[in-house]
Design a protein around this motif. Structure first.
Motif, PDB file in Angstrom:
ATOM      1  N   ARG B 195       0.814  -1.214   0.000  1.00  0.00           N
ATOM      2  CA  ARG B 195       0.000   0.000   0.000  1.00  0.00           C
ATOM      3  C   ARG B 195       0.848   1.264   0.000  1.00  0.00           C
ATOM      4  NH1 ARG B 195      -2.942  -3.259   3.551  1.00  0.00           N
ATOM      5  NH2 ARG B 195      -2.055  -2.302   5.402  1.00  0.00           N
ATOM      6  N   LEU B 196       1.997   1.228   0.653  1.00  0.00           N
ATOM      7  CA  LEU B 196       2.712   2.489   0.887  1.00  0.00           C
ATOM      8  C   LEU B 196       3.990   2.666   0.070  1.00  0.00           C
ATOM      9  CD1 LEU B 196       2.444   2.649   4.788  1.00  0.00           C
ATOM     10  CD2 LEU B 196       1.083   3.933   3.150  1.00  0.00           C
ATOM     11  N   ALA B 197       4.590   1.564  -0.392  1.00  0.00           N
ATOM     12  CA  ALA B 197       5.972   1.656  -0.876  1.00  0.00           C
ATOM     13  C   ALA B 197       6.102   2.356  -2.225  1.00  0.00           C
ATOM     14  CB  ALA B 197       6.566   0.265  -0.972  1.00  0.00           C
ATOM     15  N   ASP B 198       7.154   3.170  -2.349  1.00  0.00           N
ATOM     16  CA  ASP B 198       7.619   3.624  -3.650  1.00  0.00           C
ATOM     17  C   ASP B 198       8.839   2.811  -4.063  1.00  0.00           C
ATOM     18  OD1 ASP B 198       5.785   5.731  -4.266  1.00  0.00           O
ATOM     19  OD2 ASP B 198       6.686   6.837  -2.604  1.00  0.00           O
ATOM     20  N   ASP B 199       9.688   2.536  -3.097  1.00  0.00           N
ATOM     21  CA  ASP B 199      10.756   1.575  -3.354  1.00  0.00           C
ATOM     22  C   ASP B 199      10.930   0.677  -2.132  1.00  0.00           C
ATOM     23  OD1 ASP B 199      11.758   3.863  -2.050  1.00  0.00           O
ATOM     24  OD2 ASP B 199      13.809   3.259  -2.514  1.00  0.00           O
ATOM     25  N   VAL B 200      11.474  -0.495  -2.369  1.00  0.00           N
ATOM     26  CA  VAL B 200      11.581  -1.498  -1.313  1.00  0.00           C
ATOM     27  C   VAL B 200      13.038  -1.900  -1.130  1.00  0.00           C
ATOM     28  CG1 VAL B 200      10.977  -3.842  -0.599  1.00  0.00           C
ATOM     29  CG2 VAL B 200       9.286  -2.425  -1.767  1.00  0.00           C
ATOM     30  N   LEU B 201      13.430  -1.920   0.163  1.00  0.00           N
ATOM     31  CA  LEU B 201      14.764  -2.390   0.517  1.00  0.00           C
ATOM     32  C   LEU B 201      14.543  -3.706   1.248  1.00  0.00           C
ATOM     33  CD1 LEU B 201      16.983   0.445   1.944  1.00  0.00           C
ATOM     34  CD2 LEU B 201      17.769  -1.892   1.785  1.00  0.00           C
ATOM     35  N   PHE B 202      14.857  -4.809   0.601  1.00  0.00           N
ATOM     36  CA  PHE B 202      14.596  -6.109   1.224  1.00  0.00           C
ATOM     37  C   PHE B 202      15.838  -6.566   1.971  1.00  0.00           C
ATOM     38  CE2 PHE B 202      14.257 -10.805   1.134  1.00  0.00           C
ATOM     39  CZ  PHE B 202      13.099 -10.903   1.881  1.00  0.00           C
ATOM     40  N   LEU B 203      15.657  -6.796   3.258  1.00  0.00           N
ATOM     41  CA  LEU B 203      16.785  -7.067   4.141  1.00  0.00           C
ATOM     42  C   LEU B 203      16.716  -8.511   4.631  1.00  0.00           C
ATOM     43  CD1 LEU B 203      18.903  -4.974   5.089  1.00  0.00           C
ATOM     44  CD2 LEU B 203      17.596  -4.744   7.192  1.00  0.00           C
ATOM     45  N   LEU B 204      17.853  -9.186   4.603  1.00  0.00           N
ATOM     46  CA  LEU B 204      17.884 -10.557   5.114  1.00  0.00           C
ATOM     47  C   LEU B 204      19.222 -10.786   5.792  1.00  0.00           C
ATOM     48  CD1 LEU B 204      16.049 -13.072   5.077  1.00  0.00           C
ATOM     49  CD2 LEU B 204      17.419 -13.887   3.156  1.00  0.00           C
ATOM     50  N   ASN B 205      19.187 -11.240   7.042  1.00  0.00           N
ATOM     51  CA  ASN B 205      20.400 -11.492   7.808  1.00  0.00           C
ATOM     52  C   ASN B 205      21.367 -10.307   7.789  1.00  0.00           C
ATOM     53  OD1 ASN B 205      19.523 -14.086   8.395  1.00  0.00           O
ATOM     54  ND2 ASN B 205      20.361 -14.872   6.463  1.00  0.00           N
ATOM     55  N   GLY B 206      20.818  -9.119   7.904  1.00  0.00           N
ATOM     56  CA  GLY B 206      21.666  -7.939   7.989  1.00  0.00           C
ATOM     57  C   GLY B 206      22.221  -7.458   6.669  1.00  0.00           C
ATOM     58  N   GLN B 207      21.824  -8.089   5.572  1.00  0.00           N
ATOM     59  CA  GLN B 207      22.327  -7.684   4.256  1.00  0.00           C
ATOM     60  C   GLN B 207      21.160  -7.199   3.401  1.00  0.00           C
ATOM     61  OE1 GLN B 207      25.620  -8.400   3.190  1.00  0.00           O
ATOM     62  NE2 GLN B 207      26.271  -9.545   5.005  1.00  0.00           N
ATOM     63  N   VAL B 208      21.454  -6.257   2.505  1.00  0.00           N
ATOM     64  CA  VAL B 208      20.425  -5.837   1.561  1.00  0.00           C
ATOM     65  C   VAL B 208      20.367  -6.884   0.455  1.00  0.00           C
ATOM     66  CG1 VAL B 208      19.717  -4.083  -0.090  1.00  0.00           C
ATOM     67  CG2 VAL B 208      20.780  -3.420   2.048  1.00  0.00           C
ATOM     68  N   ALA B 209      19.257  -7.624   0.419  1.00  0.00           N
ATOM     69  CA  ALA B 209      19.141  -8.658  -0.608  1.00  0.00           C
ATOM     70  C   ALA B 209      18.655  -8.039  -1.911  1.00  0.00           C
ATOM     71  CB  ALA B 209      18.178  -9.746  -0.144  1.00  0.00           C
ATOM     72  N   GLU B 210      17.904  -6.946  -1.805  1.00  0.00           N
ATOM     73  CA  GLU B 210      17.347  -6.340  -2.993  1.00  0.00           C
ATOM     74  C   GLU B 210      16.893  -4.920  -2.680  1.00  0.00           C
ATOM     75  OE1 GLU B 210      14.866  -9.085  -4.892  1.00  0.00           O
ATOM     76  OE2 GLU B 210      14.144  -7.716  -6.432  1.00  0.00           O
ATOM     77  N   HIS B 211      17.154  -3.978  -3.589  1.00  0.00           N
ATOM     78  CA  HIS B 211      16.665  -2.610  -3.428  1.00  0.00           C
ATOM     79  C   HIS B 211      16.162  -2.132  -4.777  1.00  0.00           C
ATOM     80  CE1 HIS B 211      17.426   1.908  -2.361  1.00  0.00           C
ATOM     81  NE2 HIS B 211      16.165   1.584  -2.362  1.00  0.00           N
ATOM     82  N   THR B 212      14.836  -2.180  -4.961  1.00  0.00           N
ATOM     83  CA  THR B 212      14.260  -1.850  -6.266  1.00  0.00           C
ATOM     84  C   THR B 212      12.976  -1.051  -6.080  1.00  0.00           C
ATOM     85  OG1 THR B 212      13.249  -4.035  -6.154  1.00  0.00           O
ATOM     86  CG2 THR B 212      15.088  -3.779  -7.683  1.00  0.00           C
ATOM     87  N   PRO B 213      12.513  -0.379  -7.149  1.00  0.00           N
ATOM     88  CA  PRO B 213      11.213   0.288  -7.084  1.00  0.00           C
ATOM     89  C   PRO B 213      10.128  -0.722  -6.717  1.00  0.00           C
ATOM     90  CG  PRO B 213      12.378   0.969  -9.048  1.00  0.00           C
ATOM     91  CD  PRO B 213      13.194  -0.116  -8.424  1.00  0.00           C
ATOM     92  N   ALA B 214       9.112  -0.245  -6.006  1.00  0.00           N
ATOM     93  CA  ALA B 214       8.104  -1.140  -5.446  1.00  0.00           C
ATOM     94  C   ALA B 214       7.436  -2.013  -6.504  1.00  0.00           C
ATOM     95  CB  ALA B 214       7.059  -0.319  -4.705  1.00  0.00           C
ATOM     96  N   GLN B 215       7.046  -1.372  -7.618  1.00  0.00           N
ATOM     97  CA  GLN B 215       6.337  -2.105  -8.663  1.00  0.00           C
ATOM     98  C   GLN B 215       7.131  -3.329  -9.105  1.00  0.00           C
ATOM     99  OE1 GLN B 215       3.377  -0.610  -9.393  1.00  0.00           O
ATOM    100  NE2 GLN B 215       2.863  -2.601 -10.243  1.00  0.00           N
ATOM    101  N   ARG B 216       8.431  -3.076  -9.378  1.00  0.00           N
ATOM    102  CA  ARG B 216       9.272  -4.162  -9.860  1.00  0.00           C
ATOM    103  C   ARG B 216       9.460  -5.212  -8.769  1.00  0.00           C
ATOM    104  NH1 ARG B 216      14.893  -3.550 -11.557  1.00  0.00           N
ATOM    105  NH2 ARG B 216      14.540  -1.320 -11.765  1.00  0.00           N
ATOM    106  N   PHE B 217       9.608  -4.744  -7.527  1.00  0.00           N
ATOM    107  CA  PHE B 217       9.839  -5.685  -6.434  1.00  0.00           C
ATOM    108  C   PHE B 217       8.675  -6.660  -6.288  1.00  0.00           C
ATOM    109  CE2 PHE B 217       9.460  -7.079  -2.035  1.00  0.00           C
ATOM    110  CZ  PHE B 217      10.739  -7.565  -1.793  1.00  0.00           C
ATOM    111  N   PHE B 218       7.450  -6.109  -6.333  1.00  0.00           N
ATOM    112  CA  PHE B 218       6.301  -6.990  -6.117  1.00  0.00           C
ATOM    113  C   PHE B 218       5.967  -7.826  -7.351  1.00  0.00           C
ATOM    114  CE2 PHE B 218       5.515  -3.662  -2.871  1.00  0.00           C
ATOM    115  CZ  PHE B 218       5.669  -4.487  -1.775  1.00  0.00           C
ATOM    116  N   ASP B 219       6.282  -7.295  -8.570  1.00  0.00           N
ATOM    117  CA  ASP B 219       5.952  -8.041  -9.785  1.00  0.00           C
ATOM    118  C   ASP B 219       6.983  -9.114 -10.112  1.00  0.00           C
ATOM    119  OD1 ASP B 219       3.752  -6.571  -9.928  1.00  0.00           O
ATOM    120  OD2 ASP B 219       4.419  -5.213 -11.520  1.00  0.00           O
ATOM    121  N   CYS B 220       8.248  -8.731 -10.131  1.00  0.00           N
ATOM    122  CA  CYS B 220       9.256  -9.732 -10.464  1.00  0.00           C
ATOM    123  C   CYS B 220      10.532  -9.527  -9.662  1.00  0.00           C
ATOM    124  CB  CYS B 220       9.570  -9.704 -11.969  1.00  0.00           C
ATOM    125  SG  CYS B 220       9.833  -8.041 -12.600  1.00  0.00           S
TER     126      CYS B 220
END
Lengths: 234, 236
Positions: B195-220
């Motif tokens: 609902r809120l994101a413009d971009d997403v920083l996906f964090l796992l075990n203290g590392q940035v696994a992915e940092h992409t615009p929200a649309q792209r993150f949720f779609d692929c």
């Protein structure tokens, strides 16, 4: 038992007739202890807040020291203040021995560790609660201390009432540095000791009941003024 | 004053010899809402605090386009568990203003204004610690917004709230974004992230696994853990 009743009825008459000597002594008690308490709080409360928010090398030692000093024997404090203030002592030139000022100094020394220790306990807990918020707001050290002191004012009141209790009922130190001089340094506790020594138990008891009434009155007045137990949980 | 981009290079945060976050490198630009997404213990809180400047940096750099001290003055922080000062609701609201030396009268006016905005007008005189969880979080949010911060950090602000309170909070947040506040928010709630994101920083075990615009993150999503997380699998 006869003595107890005698003391009670004499206390009643002393209070009802507003006996001049009794009033004089009671007011002196109140003046000495309240002055000592206000000065002690002015030192102890900021010190307690400082110890709660500031991390330095010997912090734990200072806190443990303060806690230990809560049990400082008044007689020993009196003795040390006596030696410092006596004619040949380092502060002898001030001529303070056997004056109410000397009694105030001795009581301050007794009260400060007690108030600081109790206040520190509650300030430390509050600081734990507030820590993240205040850090995130970039408050200065002074603002931190002001916020903590203001928001735990009720707990600090309890701390200072404990200090008052210790001061008003104390006899060892003020007897030594004050000398129990009639009309100058005689207070309720030293008068009680004197009358007991003279064997006038009824008068001693009467003064004792006056002392208890005084302590109760001060506590009730302060609680009423600060509206304890009335607003919220603090 | 230009604060962005916020550039993070090889930042590491450690505590008691254990690495909580890092090494992390990323760049945050000046508009919209960044959602820091990830499971519990992935380091979301620590990352937010690194950005904010209240976590100790073990190595690496976190740099604003302006002086860090000035930047910190422009930030607000909302915690998962709101911290209530033992004062009335109004006094809580105006506390940050009073710290900045604003007079009681002006602060009061601004406090009443923002209370109307978040729906706390009727509670101004109540002691803040007795409010309900949702009201407390609204108060915390309003208190953080009252200084008009350029950036607002939010650490799972709705984790303990029910649907209605969450919706109220999100409405306030969307208003804030509309008036130009930059949001950086940690959450593990996928719905809220969508609902809120413009971009997403996906964090796992203290590392940035992915940092992409929200649309792209949720779609692929490109990283395997992010795909798994979006599929509802338990990632650790």
């Amino acid at each position: 038992m006869v003595d107890l009743w005698g003391g009670l009825s004499q206390a009643f008459w002393l209070i009802v007739t507003l006996d001049g000597d009794m009033l004089d002594i009671a007011l002196r008690s109140l003046r000495v202890t309240l002055t000592a308490l206000v000065l002690a709080c002015a030192i102890a409360l900021p010190l307690a807040a400082f110890l709660a928010v500031r991390r330095f090398k010997y912090r734990r030692t200072v806190i443990a020291g303060l806690n230990a000093l809560m049990g400082l024997p008044p007689v020993v404090v009196g003795l040390i203040v006596y030696i410092l203030l006596s004619r040949s002592g380092p502060l002898g030139v001030l001529g303070l021995l056997f004056t109410p000022t000397a009694m105030i100094v001795a009581q301050m020394i007794i009260i400060v560790p007690l108030v600081a220790s109790i206040a520190h306990q509650s300030l430390r807990d509050l600081w734990q609660e507030y820590h993240d918020l205040l850090i995130s707001m970039n408050v200065t050290q002074t603002q931190k201390i002001q916020t903590l002191l203001w928001d735990s004012r009720r707990a600090l009141l309890t701390a200072s009432l404990a200090g008052f209790g210790r001061g008003i009922g104390e006899v060892g130190a003020i007897m030594i540095v004050g000398g129990n001089i009639d009309n100058v340094t005689r207070v309720l506790t030293t008068a009680i000791a004197l009358e007991t020594g003279k064997g006038d138990f009824a008068l001693a008891l009467a003064l004792g009941f006056v002392l208890i009434a005084l302590t109760l009155a001060v506590n009730l007045i302060i609680h009423a003024l600060s509206r304890t137990e009335r607003e919220g949980r603090w | 004053m230009q604060m962005f981009p916020l550039t993070v290079t090889n930042a590491i945060s450690r505590r008691h010899g254990k690495t909580l976050v890092g090494p992390v490198s990323c760049t945050l630009m000046g508009t919209g809402t960044t959602i820091v997404l990830g499971p519990n213990g992935s380091g979301k809180t620590t990352l937010l605090r690194l950005f904010h400047g209240s976590a100790r940096l073990h190595s690496g750099t976190v740099t604003w386009a302006c002086d860090a001290q000035i930047a910190r003055q422009q930030t607000g922080f909302v915690f998962q568990r709101p911290v209530m000062l033992r004062r009335s609701v109004l006094d809580n609201l105006i506390y940050p203003l009073r710290l900045r030396g604003i007079t009681k009268k002006d602060a009061r006016f601004r406090g009443e204004t923002i209370a109307r905005r978040v729906g706390l007008s009727d509670l101004l005189g109540h002691p803040a610690p007795v409010l309900s969880g949702g009201e407390q979080q609204k108060l915390a949010l309003a208190r953080a917004l009252i200084t008009d911060p350029k950036i607002l950090f939010l650490d799972e602000p709705c984790a303990a709230l029910d649907g209605k309170s969450t919706r109220d909070i999100e409405t306030i947040l969307q208003d804030a974004v509309a008036s130009g506040t930059r949001l950086i928010m940690a959450t593990h709630d996928l719905g809220q992230a969508r609902r809120l994101a413009d971009d997403v920083l996906f964090l796992l075990n203290g590392q940035v696994a992915e940092h992409t615009p929200a649309q792209r993150f949720f779609d692929c999503p490109t990283s395997a853990p992010a795909q798994a997380f979006l599929n509802g699998d338990i990632v650790e």
